[in-house]
Design an enzyme around this catalytic site. Structure first.
Site, PDB file in Angstrom:
ATOM      1  N   ASP A  92      26.802 105.241  62.142  1.00  0.00           N
ATOM      2  CA  ASP A  92      26.026 106.182  61.328  1.00  0.00           C
ATOM      3  C   ASP A  92      24.562 105.959  61.632  1.00  0.00           C
ATOM      4  O   ASP A  92      24.217 105.041  62.369  1.00  0.00           O
ATOM      5  CB  ASP A  92      26.330 105.927  59.833  1.00  0.00           C
ATOM      6  CG  ASP A  92      25.989 104.496  59.416  1.00  0.00           C
ATOM      7  OD1 ASP A  92      24.843 104.251  59.031  1.00  0.00           O
ATOM      8  OD2 ASP A  92      26.864 103.606  59.522  1.00  0.00           O
ATOM      9  N   GLU A 106      39.617  96.732  63.098  1.00  0.00           N
ATOM     10  CA  GLU A 106      39.420  95.993  64.360  1.00  0.00           C
ATOM     11  C   GLU A 106      40.389  94.820  64.424  1.00  0.00           C
ATOM     12  O   GLU A 106      41.022  94.578  65.441  1.00  0.00           O
ATOM     13  CB  GLU A 106      38.020  95.366  64.412  1.00  0.00           C
ATOM     14  CG  GLU A 106      36.852  96.285  64.350  1.00  0.00           C
ATOM     15  CD  GLU A 106      35.575  95.455  64.459  1.00  0.00           C
ATOM     16  OE1 GLU A 106      35.070  94.992  63.422  1.00  0.00           O
ATOM     17  OE2 GLU A 106      35.109  95.260  65.580  1.00  0.00           O
TER      18      GLU A 106
HETATM   19  N1  SAH Z   1      35.155 100.509  53.779  1.00  0.00           N
HETATM   20  C1  SAH Z   1      34.883  99.234  54.335  1.00  0.00           C
HETATM   21  C2  SAH Z   1      33.603  98.677  53.794  1.00  0.00           C
HETATM   22  C3  SAH Z   1      32.522  98.914  54.700  1.00  0.00           C
HETATM   23  S1  SAH Z   1      31.083  98.086  54.185  1.00  0.00           S
HETATM   24  C4  SAH Z   1      35.979  98.274  54.036  1.00  0.00           C
HETATM   25  O1  SAH Z   1      36.697  98.509  53.089  1.00  0.00           O
HETATM   26  O2  SAH Z   1      36.098  97.282  54.750  1.00  0.00           O
HETATM   27  C5  SAH Z   1      30.075  98.496  55.500  1.00  0.00           C
HETATM   28  C6  SAH Z   1      30.286  97.759  56.791  1.00  0.00           C
HETATM   29  O3  SAH Z   1      29.666  98.497  57.807  1.00  0.00           O
HETATM   30  C7  SAH Z   1      29.640  96.400  56.809  1.00  0.00           C
HETATM   31  O4  SAH Z   1      30.376  95.538  57.648  1.00  0.00           O
HETATM   32  C8  SAH Z   1      28.260  96.674  57.388  1.00  0.00           C
HETATM   33  O5  SAH Z   1      27.823  95.572  58.154  1.00  0.00           O
HETATM   34  C9  SAH Z   1      28.469  97.877  58.281  1.00  0.00           C
HETATM   35  N2  SAH Z   1      27.501  98.978  58.237  1.00  0.00           N
HETATM   36  C10 SAH Z   1      27.684 100.149  58.921  1.00  0.00           C
HETATM   37  N3  SAH Z   1      26.685 101.010  58.676  1.00  0.00           N
HETATM   38  C11 SAH Z   1      25.835 100.383  57.824  1.00  0.00           C
HETATM   39  C12 SAH Z   1      24.619 100.790  57.190  1.00  0.00           C
HETATM   40  N4  SAH Z   1      24.116 102.014  57.361  1.00  0.00           N
HETATM   41  N5  SAH Z   1      24.014  99.912  56.356  1.00  0.00           N
HETATM   42  C13 SAH Z   1      24.550  98.681  56.160  1.00  0.00           C
HETATM   43  N6  SAH Z   1      25.709  98.250  56.720  1.00  0.00           N
HETATM   44  C14 SAH Z   1      26.353  99.082  57.555  1.00  0.00           C
END
Ligand code: SAH
Length: 252
Positions: A220, A16
């Site tokens: 998700d 983003e």
């Molecule tokens: N691969 C990413 C890491 C993602 S961590 C990177 O390297 O930046 C997950 C992110 O998605 C966090 O910002 C969290 O707030 C959000 N998120 C999306 N789905 C989620 C879920 N099922 N549970 C918790 N956080 C979730």
């Protein structure tokens, strides 16, 4: 509020942030607390754009620096989240009216979810700021294909995606099992989505009296399939929604 006061834009995802920086004509990097803050303009407004970092503490530090060091007078936070409320589907957007920390539990000293010494578990977002963002989000969702392209609409079945408004639960866990998701739904039946940062930023903004709003794209369903196509979805859908929504909001 002075018209020149910058707006803080926090992105939870790197993808983003990249799109926001591409849209800014004049960004300059300032590094504080190991974080890169990008100062500049977008749609003629003074903005400071930054990656939140992942998890509650990291996001709280980022928000505090935005307020203390850069003097932002409002913060808008975007990212992705797991949908946990009924009918909250991948490709929908959730606008937070309030946040709760689902992993806060100082019982029996305090009721479950209550933040000790604050006397409450919920931190509300700013209604006026949120109303403006709701309009911008609806504008993007009414024309998804124009923002993400027809291929992504087909791949992720983005048919009439919806905007939901309500409670978002935050905690230091990526919720990715059906059993954990059910437990969360039972503990917080009104929660629409789960993520890892928003409640922390809401609390920091409440402490400083800074208006705060947050939009999350549902990536998700926080269940056993939660990791499937996560990065592709962020690249081709969520980051483009965020760009479109923030751009439409700033242009108003
Ligand atoms: N691969 C990413 C890491 C993602 S961590 C990177 O390297 O930046 C997950 C992110 O998605 C966090 O910002 C969290 O707030 C959000 N998120 C999306 N789905 C989620 C879920 N099922 N549970 C918790 N956080 C979730």
């Amino acid at each position: 509020m002075s018209p020149a006061a910058p707006i803080g834009l926090m992105s939870a995802m790197h993808e983003e942030l990249v799109l926001l920086l591409e849209a800014m004509p004049d960004e300059q990097r300032v590094t504080v607390a190991g974080r890169d803050f990008w100062l500049g303009h977008w749609q003629g407004r003074s903005v400071v754009v930054v990656l939140s970092r992942i998890g509650k503490v990291a996001a709280a530090t980022t928000a505090t620096a935005l307020i203390e060091r850069f003097g932002v007078q409002q913060i808008v936070f975007t990212g992705v989240a797991g949908g946990v409320g009924p009918g909250v589907r991948v490709g929908d957007v959730v606008l937070a009216d309030s946040f709760v920390q689902h992993d806060m539990d100082a019982s029996p000293l305090f009721p479950r979810h209550e933040v000790p010494l604050y006397g409450r578990s919920r931190f509300a977002t700013d209604p006026a700021l949120s109303r403006g963002l709701a309009l911008a989000a609806q504008q993007v969702l009414a024309q998804v294909a124009a923002h993400v392209g027809g291929a992504a609409v087909a791949e992720f079945a983005l048919h009439s995606p919806r905007l939901h408004t309500g409670l978002i639960a935050s905690g230091d866990r990526f919720v990715s099992s059906t059993s954990e998701c059910r437990a969360l739904q039972q503990a917080l039946p009104e929660a629409l989505a789960v993520e890892m940062e928003g409640a922390a930023v809401a609390q920091v903004c409440a402490d400083y009296g800074v208006p705060f709003a947050a939009l999350r794209t549902v990536s998700d369903r926080a269940d056993d399939d939660a990791h499937a196509d996560f990065s592709r979805f962020i690249r081709s859908v969520a980051s483009r929604y965020s760009l479109g929504m923030l751009s439409a909001w700033l242009a108003r």
